[in-house]
Design a protein around this motif. Structure first.
Motif, mmCIF file in Angstrom:
data_model
loop_
_atom_site.group_PDB
_atom_site.id
_atom_site.type_symbol
_atom_site.label_atom_id
_atom_site.label_comp_id
_atom_site.label_asym_id
_atom_site.label_seq_id
_atom_site.Cartn_x
_atom_site.Cartn_y
_atom_site.Cartn_z
ATOM 1 N N VAL A 96 0.836 -1.204 0.000
ATOM 2 C CA VAL A 96 0.000 0.000 0.000
ATOM 3 C C VAL A 96 0.871 1.253 0.000
ATOM 4 O O VAL A 96 0.585 2.220 -0.719
ATOM 5 N N ARG A 97 1.937 1.244 0.790
ATOM 6 C CA ARG A 97 2.810 2.422 0.867
ATOM 7 C C ARG A 97 3.381 2.772 -0.507
ATOM 8 O O ARG A 97 3.430 3.942 -0.898
ATOM 9 N N THR A 98 3.812 1.760 -1.233
ATOM 10 C CA THR A 98 4.339 2.010 -2.577
ATOM 11 C C THR A 98 3.236 2.508 -3.503
ATOM 12 O O THR A 98 3.444 3.422 -4.311
ATOM 13 N N ARG A 99 2.054 1.928 -3.371
ATOM 14 C CA ARG A 99 0.941 2.300 -4.256
ATOM 15 C C ARG A 99 0.510 3.745 -4.036
ATOM 16 O O ARG A 99 0.268 4.482 -5.000
ATOM 17 N N ILE A 100 0.381 4.169 -2.787
ATOM 18 C CA ILE A 100 -0.083 5.540 -2.559
ATOM 19 C C ILE A 100 0.970 6.558 -2.993
ATOM 20 O O ILE A 100 0.622 7.670 -3.417
ATOM 21 N N ALA A 101 2.245 6.172 -2.931
ATOM 22 C CA ALA A 101 3.280 7.057 -3.478
ATOM 23 C C ALA A 101 3.131 7.168 -4.997
ATOM 24 O O ALA A 101 3.296 8.255 -5.575
ATOM 25 N N ASN A 102 2.802 6.062 -5.654
ATOM 26 C CA ASN A 102 2.553 6.098 -7.099
ATOM 27 C C ASN A 102 1.331 6.951 -7.428
ATOM 28 O O ASN A 102 1.334 7.727 -8.394
ATOM 29 N N ILE A 103 0.277 6.797 -6.643
ATOM 30 C CA ILE A 103 -0.943 7.570 -6.881
ATOM 31 C C ILE A 103 -0.659 9.066 -6.770
ATOM 32 O O ILE A 103 -1.071 9.857 -7.629
ATOM 33 N N TRP A 104 0.053 9.444 -5.728
ATOM 34 C CA TRP A 104 0.357 10.861 -5.539
ATOM 35 C C TRP A 104 1.264 11.375 -6.651
ATOM 36 O O TRP A 104 1.049 12.474 -7.192
ATOM 37 N N GLY A 105 2.264 10.589 -7.018
ATOM 38 C CA GLY A 105 3.139 11.000 -8.108
ATOM 39 C C GLY A 105 2.385 11.172 -9.413
ATOM 40 O O GLY A 105 2.582 12.151 -10.139
ATOM 41 N N ALA A 141 -11.232 5.243 2.085
ATOM 42 C CA ALA A 141 -10.013 4.434 1.974
ATOM 43 C C ALA A 141 -8.876 5.237 1.362
ATOM 44 O O ALA A 141 -7.720 5.137 1.809
ATOM 45 N N LEU A 142 -9.179 6.040 0.356
ATOM 46 C CA LEU A 142 -8.150 6.867 -0.270
ATOM 47 C C LEU A 142 -7.721 7.995 0.663
ATOM 48 O O LEU A 142 -6.521 8.240 0.849
ATOM 49 N N ARG A 143 -8.675 8.653 1.275
ATOM 50 C CA ARG A 143 -8.368 9.782 2.162
ATOM 51 C C ARG A 143 -7.457 9.372 3.314
ATOM 52 O O ARG A 143 -6.514 10.082 3.678
ATOM 53 N N ASP A 144 -7.727 8.208 3.896
ATOM 54 C CA ASP A 144 -7.018 7.782 5.104
ATOM 55 C C ASP A 144 -5.872 6.819 4.827
ATOM 56 O O ASP A 144 -5.321 6.224 5.759
ATOM 57 N N ALA A 145 -5.494 6.657 3.559
ATOM 58 C CA ALA A 145 -4.544 5.605 3.193
ATOM 59 C C ALA A 145 -3.197 5.750 3.893
ATOM 60 O O ALA A 145 -2.622 4.763 4.361
ATOM 61 N N TRP A 146 -2.670 6.954 3.967
ATOM 62 C CA TRP A 146 -1.357 7.140 4.604
ATOM 63 C C TRP A 146 -1.435 6.825 6.097
ATOM 64 O O TRP A 146 -0.563 6.136 6.642
ATOM 65 N N LYS A 147 -2.474 7.310 6.748
ATOM 66 C CA LYS A 147 -2.629 7.070 8.187
ATOM 67 C C LYS A 147 -2.767 5.581 8.481
ATOM 68 O O LYS A 147 -2.215 5.068 9.469
ATOM 69 N N ASN A 148 -3.492 4.874 7.632
ATOM 70 C CA ASN A 148 -3.800 3.469 7.906
ATOM 71 C C ASN A 148 -2.610 2.535 7.736
ATOM 72 O O ASN A 148 -2.680 1.369 8.142
ATOM 73 N N VAL A 149 -1.533 3.022 7.128
ATOM 74 C CA VAL A 149 -0.315 2.202 7.024
ATOM 75 C C VAL A 149 0.835 2.839 7.792
ATOM 76 O O VAL A 149 2.006 2.607 7.494
ATOM 77 N N GLY A 150 0.480 3.652 8.792
ATOM 78 C CA GLY A 150 1.484 4.187 9.704
ATOM 79 C C GLY A 150 2.332 5.312 9.159
ATOM 80 O O GLY A 150 3.432 5.556 9.663
#
Length: 326
Positions: A96-105, A141-150
């Motif tokens: 998830v951490r890698t994915r949300i970095a891709n999404i933001w990029g 799920a998208l809004r809280d994605a960073w928080k939910n993986v620490g």
């Protein structure tokens, strides 16, 4: 690599508002989209293809790939048991951490991040309330994605606003819709839907303020039989939905030829936007992704062609003045 993309994307977007060439003929728009948007290797690959060719894509994100184990266990789609998803969940929190970095990029590079709901269920029997439930689950799920993986302390500035306000479109799993979909999309603040299928490339209908786009049927193969312009449909056509690596090059060439023919018909004719859809799965040994790369590399550099996201396409289509009012 991706920092350079951001600069290029900004420069590219500055030339988009011209909807037509000086001779009055509209730009040929090409809209490439991806359903699911989960495999991080294909996030990297798609962003590289876009960067190399000055293109913007649309990613229809399935929100189960943002869920940690606790969320996955608690998630319950409409009329489903808790913890069920037809496409599974994220492999791990690192995934998830890698994915949300891709999404933001990708967001910073000018791509559309849009919704594919969550559990990839068939919504043909859903009410507006059912669709709204899925849209809300996806948004949270998208809004809280960073928080939910620490990673609350590493959440980019602007992420919450992006997750709340910048997810502007939707494509239904299986392209399966119901009468409740458009009212729910309107309530959710969506600008467009891309769940239809059309007999060929077509301008969108505007229904209750929602731009409704459709993937076209395009001629394909030796007999030029029509098929939906999407990798999965080609996969079923070519190998009945079973992997056939031995003939992958043939399938790649057939797909590329079909894409090129569909493009050329519009580019040399009415210039109706061409939409093509893909998944974050490399079917038939990656034949369809290789065809995609070849196609984008060929057409996106042509004069009077803009390879754009759906959000970018809408004002250009509106300026053309031919959208059909539904």
């Amino acid at each position: 690599m991706f920092r350079l993309v951001t600069c290029f994307s900004v420069a590219f977007s500055l030339v988009l508002p011209a909807a037509a060439h000086a001779d009055g003929k509209p730009r040929q728009l090409v809209m490439i989209s991806f359903d699911g948007a989960h495999d991080n290797a294909l996030w990297t690959r798609s962003r590289e293809i876009a960067s190399r060719n000055g293109a913007h894509f649309t990613y229809f994100l399935s929100c189960t790939f943002l869920m940690n184990k606790a969320q996955a266990k608690a998630y319950q789609g409409p009329k489903q048991r808790p913890g069920k998803s037809n496409v599974g969940f994220a492999k791990s929190e690192d995934d998830v951490r890698t994915r949300i970095a891709n999404i933001w990029g990708a967001h910073l590079e000018g791509h559309d991040i849009s919704s594919h709901a969550c559990g990839h269920f068939d919504g043909k029997g859903w009410s507006a309330a059912d669709w709204s439930q899925e849209f809300m689950d996806a948004r949270i799920a998208l809004r809280d994605a960073w928080k939910n993986v620490g990673l609350a302390d590493k959440e980019p500035q602007g992420w919450e606003d992006f997750a709340t306000n910048d997810v502007r479109g939707f494509r239904a799993p299986y392209l399966s819709t119901s009468d409740g979909l458009v009212p729910a999309e309107k309530e959710a603040g969506f600008q467009y839907d891309a769940s239809l299928v059309t007999k060929g490339p077509a301008l969108p209908q505007v229904v209750d303020g929602i731009y409704r786009f459709g993937l076209p049927l395009i001629p394909e193969g030796p007999e030029h039989r029509p098929v939906i312009g999407m990798d999965y449909n080609l996969y079923v056509r070519h190998s009945k939905g079973a992997e056939d690596k031995a003939n992958a090059k043939t399938y790649e060439d057939r797909t590329f030829d079909a894409f090129e023919a569909a493009f050329n018909k519009q580019y040399e004719g009415e210039r109706i936007p061409l939409q093509l859809g893909f998944h974050f799965v490399e079917m038939n040994d990656g034949a369809y992704w290789r065809a995609l790369d070849r196609f984008v590399s060929d057409v996106c550099h042509k004069q009077d062609v803009a390879c754009v996201s759906y959000s970018e396409a809408i004002p250009l289509i509106a300026a053309r003045g031919k959208s059909q009012q539904g």
